[in-house]
Design a protein around this motif. Sequence first.
Motif, PDB file in Angstrom:
ATOM      1  N   MET A 154     -18.146  20.329  22.785  1.00 33.84           N
ATOM      2  CA  MET A 154     -18.257  19.248  21.827  1.00 33.84           C
ATOM      3  C   MET A 154     -16.921  19.074  21.112  1.00 33.84           C
ATOM      4  SD  MET A 154     -21.950  19.645  19.936  1.00 33.84           S
ATOM      5  CE  MET A 154     -21.476  21.162  19.170  1.00 33.84           C
ATOM      6  N   THR A 155     -16.541  17.849  20.943  1.00 32.42           N
ATOM      7  CA  THR A 155     -15.318  17.536  20.227  1.00 32.42           C
ATOM      8  C   THR A 155     -15.670  17.124  18.804  1.00 32.42           C
ATOM      9  OG1 THR A 155     -14.309  16.777  22.265  1.00 32.42           O
ATOM     10  CG2 THR A 155     -13.249  16.132  20.214  1.00 32.42           C
ATOM     11  N   GLN A 156     -15.203  17.903  17.849  1.00 37.37           N
ATOM     12  CA  GLN A 156     -15.475  17.607  16.443  1.00 37.37           C
ATOM     13  C   GLN A 156     -14.637  16.435  15.964  1.00 37.37           C
ATOM     14  OE1 GLN A 156     -14.272  21.299  14.723  1.00 37.37           O
ATOM     15  NE2 GLN A 156     -16.324  22.162  14.835  1.00 37.37           N
ATOM     16  N   PRO A 157     -15.161  15.652  15.009  1.00 37.67           N
ATOM     17  CA  PRO A 157     -14.338  14.603  14.401  1.00 37.67           C
ATOM     18  C   PRO A 157     -13.127  15.226  13.708  1.00 37.67           C
ATOM     19  CG  PRO A 157     -16.646  14.371  13.770  1.00 37.67           C
ATOM     20  CD  PRO A 157     -16.511  15.688  14.467  1.00 37.67           C
ATOM     21  N   THR A 158     -12.090  14.452  13.544  1.00 38.22           N
ATOM     22  CA  THR A 158     -10.883  14.947  12.881  1.00 38.22           C
ATOM     23  C   THR A 158     -10.613  14.260  11.552  1.00 38.22           C
ATOM     24  OG1 THR A 158      -9.533  13.387  14.145  1.00 38.22           O
ATOM     25  CG2 THR A 158      -9.798  15.615  15.058  1.00 38.22           C
ATOM     26  N   ILE A 159     -11.422  13.291  11.197  1.00 41.13           N
ATOM     27  CA  ILE A 159     -11.199  12.530   9.969  1.00 41.13           C
ATOM     28  C   ILE A 159     -11.572  13.359   8.731  1.00 41.13           C
ATOM     29  CG2 ILE A 159     -13.492  11.470  10.018  1.00 41.13           C
ATOM     30  CD1 ILE A 159     -12.085   8.909   8.935  1.00 41.13           C
ATOM     31  N   ASP A 160     -10.769  13.229   7.703  1.00 40.87           N
ATOM     32  CA  ASP A 160     -11.075  13.847   6.410  1.00 40.87           C
ATOM     33  C   ASP A 160     -12.102  12.943   5.722  1.00 40.87           C
ATOM     34  OD1 ASP A 160     -11.096  14.413   3.618  1.00 40.87           O
ATOM     35  OD2 ASP A 160      -9.070  15.216   3.739  1.00 40.87           O
ATOM     36  N   PRO A 161     -13.243  13.496   5.280  1.00 37.63           N
ATOM     37  CA  PRO A 161     -14.262  12.639   4.673  1.00 37.63           C
ATOM     38  C   PRO A 161     -13.756  11.849   3.467  1.00 37.63           C
ATOM     39  CG  PRO A 161     -14.912  14.954   4.540  1.00 37.63           C
ATOM     40  CD  PRO A 161     -13.637  14.884   5.297  1.00 37.63           C
ATOM     41  N   MET A 162     -12.802  12.392   2.748  1.00 38.16           N
ATOM     42  CA  MET A 162     -12.289  11.693   1.567  1.00 38.16           C
ATOM     43  C   MET A 162     -11.344  10.548   1.948  1.00 38.16           C
ATOM     44  SD  MET A 162     -13.677  12.952  -1.110  1.00 38.16           S
ATOM     45  CE  MET A 162     -15.175  12.995  -0.200  1.00 38.16           C
ATOM     46  N   VAL A 164     -26.197  14.725  13.908  1.00 37.56           N
ATOM     47  CA  VAL A 164     -25.083  14.336  13.041  1.00 37.56           C
ATOM     48  C   VAL A 164     -24.011  15.422  13.040  1.00 37.56           C
ATOM     49  CG1 VAL A 164     -26.438  12.876  11.490  1.00 37.56           C
ATOM     50  CG2 VAL A 164     -26.251  15.322  11.011  1.00 37.56           C
ATOM     51  N   TRP A 165     -22.854  15.025  12.579  1.00 37.65           N
ATOM     52  CA  TRP A 165     -21.800  15.961  12.198  1.00 37.65           C
ATOM     53  C   TRP A 165     -21.869  16.067  10.686  1.00 37.65           C
ATOM     54  CZ3 TRP A 165     -19.447  18.799  15.646  1.00 37.65           C
ATOM     55  CH2 TRP A 165     -19.287  18.327  16.947  1.00 37.65           C
ATOM     56  N   VAL A 166     -21.739  17.280  10.151  1.00 33.23           N
ATOM     57  CA  VAL A 166     -21.694  17.476   8.705  1.00 33.23           C
ATOM     58  C   VAL A 166     -20.387  18.177   8.357  1.00 33.23           C
ATOM     59  CG1 VAL A 166     -24.182  17.516   8.467  1.00 33.23           C
ATOM     60  CG2 VAL A 166     -22.991  19.647   8.755  1.00 33.23           C
ATOM     61  N   TYR A 167     -19.803  17.786   7.242  1.00 30.02           N
ATOM     62  CA  TYR A 167     -18.539  18.372   6.814  1.00 30.02           C
ATOM     63  C   TYR A 167     -18.821  19.465   5.797  1.00 30.02           C
ATOM     64  CZ  TYR A 167     -13.604  18.606   5.651  1.00 30.02           C
ATOM     65  OH  TYR A 167     -12.311  19.015   5.478  1.00 30.02           O
ATOM     66  N   ARG A 168     -18.594  20.699   6.204  1.00 28.94           N
ATOM     67  CA  ARG A 168     -18.809  21.860   5.340  1.00 28.94           C
ATOM     68  C   ARG A 168     -17.745  22.900   5.630  1.00 28.94           C
ATOM     69  NH1 ARG A 168     -20.587  19.522   2.008  1.00 28.94           N
ATOM     70  NH2 ARG A 168     -22.661  19.491   1.173  1.00 28.94           N
ATOM     71  N   GLY A 169     -17.259  23.553   4.604  1.00 29.26           N
ATOM     72  CA  GLY A 169     -16.278  24.619   4.777  1.00 29.26           C
ATOM     73  C   GLY A 169     -14.971  24.143   5.378  1.00 29.26           C
ATOM     74  N   GLY A 170     -14.619  22.872   5.154  1.00 30.14           N
ATOM     75  CA  GLY A 170     -13.350  22.343   5.631  1.00 30.14           C
ATOM     76  C   GLY A 170     -13.343  21.918   7.085  1.00 30.14           C
ATOM     77  N   THR A 171     -14.520  21.851   7.709  1.00 31.77           N
ATOM     78  CA  THR A 171     -14.587  21.424   9.108  1.00 31.77           C
ATOM     79  C   THR A 171     -15.913  20.703   9.382  1.00 31.77           C
ATOM     80  OG1 THR A 171     -14.263  22.171  11.387  1.00 31.77           O
ATOM     81  CG2 THR A 171     -15.592  23.573   9.980  1.00 31.77           C
ATOM     82  N   VAL A 190     -20.982  10.375   2.804  1.00 30.21           N
ATOM     83  CA  VAL A 190     -19.568  10.533   3.142  1.00 30.21           C
ATOM     84  C   VAL A 190     -19.309  11.805   3.956  1.00 30.21           C
ATOM     85  CG1 VAL A 190     -18.836  11.723   1.036  1.00 30.21           C
ATOM     86  CG2 VAL A 190     -17.231  10.228   2.227  1.00 30.21           C
ATOM     87  N   TYR A 191     -20.194  12.785   3.854  1.00 34.87           N
ATOM     88  CA  TYR A 191     -20.035  14.054   4.568  1.00 34.87           C
ATOM     89  C   TYR A 191     -20.831  14.106   5.865  1.00 34.87           C
ATOM     90  CZ  TYR A 191     -17.870  15.501   0.269  1.00 34.87           C
ATOM     91  OH  TYR A 191     -17.031  15.578  -0.830  1.00 34.87           O
ATOM     92  N   MET A 192     -21.263  12.942   6.367  1.00 35.20           N
ATOM     93  CA  MET A 192     -22.046  12.874   7.597  1.00 35.20           C
ATOM     94  C   MET A 192     -21.489  11.817   8.535  1.00 35.20           C
ATOM     95  SD  MET A 192     -25.832  12.944   5.857  1.00 35.20           S
ATOM     96  CE  MET A 192     -26.644  12.574   7.389  1.00 35.20           C
ATOM     97  N   LEU A 193     -21.585  12.104   9.826  1.00 33.04           N
ATOM     98  CA  LEU A 193     -21.244  11.146  10.878  1.00 33.04           C
ATOM     99  C   LEU A 193     -22.271  11.288  11.999  1.00 33.04           C
ATOM    100  CD1 LEU A 193     -17.395  11.722  11.315  1.00 33.04           C
ATOM    101  CD2 LEU A 193     -18.483   9.619  10.536  1.00 33.04           C
ATOM    102  N   PRO A 194     -22.592  10.200  12.705  1.00 33.44           N
ATOM    103  CA  PRO A 194     -23.478  10.332  13.854  1.00 33.44           C
ATOM    104  C   PRO A 194     -22.825  11.214  14.931  1.00 33.44           C
ATOM    105  CG  PRO A 194     -23.217   8.032  13.234  1.00 33.44           C
ATOM    106  CD  PRO A 194     -22.222   8.817  12.434  1.00 33.44           C
ATOM    107  N   ARG A 195     -23.664  11.943  15.666  1.00 32.92           N
ATOM    108  CA  ARG A 195     -23.186  12.829  16.734  1.00 32.92           C
ATOM    109  C   ARG A 195     -23.915  12.486  18.018  1.00 32.92           C
ATOM    110  NH1 ARG A 195     -25.467  17.751  18.420  1.00 32.92           N
ATOM    111  NH2 ARG A 195     -26.782  17.822  16.564  1.00 32.92           N
ATOM    112  N   ALA A 196     -23.162  12.243  19.105  1.00 32.31           N
ATOM    113  CA  ALA A 196     -23.756  11.943  20.410  1.00 32.31           C
ATOM    114  C   ALA A 196     -23.895  13.200  21.258  1.00 32.31           C
ATOM    115  CB  ALA A 196     -22.922  10.900  21.146  1.00 32.31           C
ATOM    116  N   ASP A 197     -22.959  14.124  21.124  1.00 29.86           N
ATOM    117  CA  ASP A 197     -22.967  15.343  21.943  1.00 29.86           C
ATOM    118  C   ASP A 197     -24.185  16.207  21.637  1.00 29.86           C
ATOM    119  OD1 ASP A 197     -20.517  14.579  22.947  1.00 29.86           O
ATOM    120  OD2 ASP A 197     -19.379  15.838  21.559  1.00 29.86           O
TER     121      ASP A 197
END
Length: 87
Positions: A1-9, A28-35, A69-76
Amino acid sequence: MTQPTIDPMQRDPKGVAPTDSYRPADRVWVYRGGTWRAGVVEAVSPRAATVTYRPNSARGTGVDTLTAVYMLPRADVDPLLDPVPQR
């Protein structure tokens, strides 16, 4: 799986899907602990979502409440997190 690289802020607020546009069991992708980490939506409200996610590469999971802001859809598919489809 390839994680998103965008900073949520750094996300454009116009491009952030509302929290209640997600549904239980959505990947979904969730942004926690800096990743970004693989997660699954458990419950949603107009303001936040409860998500089960993998806090690291191990088999365990964590549960947290997040705003959009800390969530993105995930297809993988995450084989350790996502349910196996019924045949």
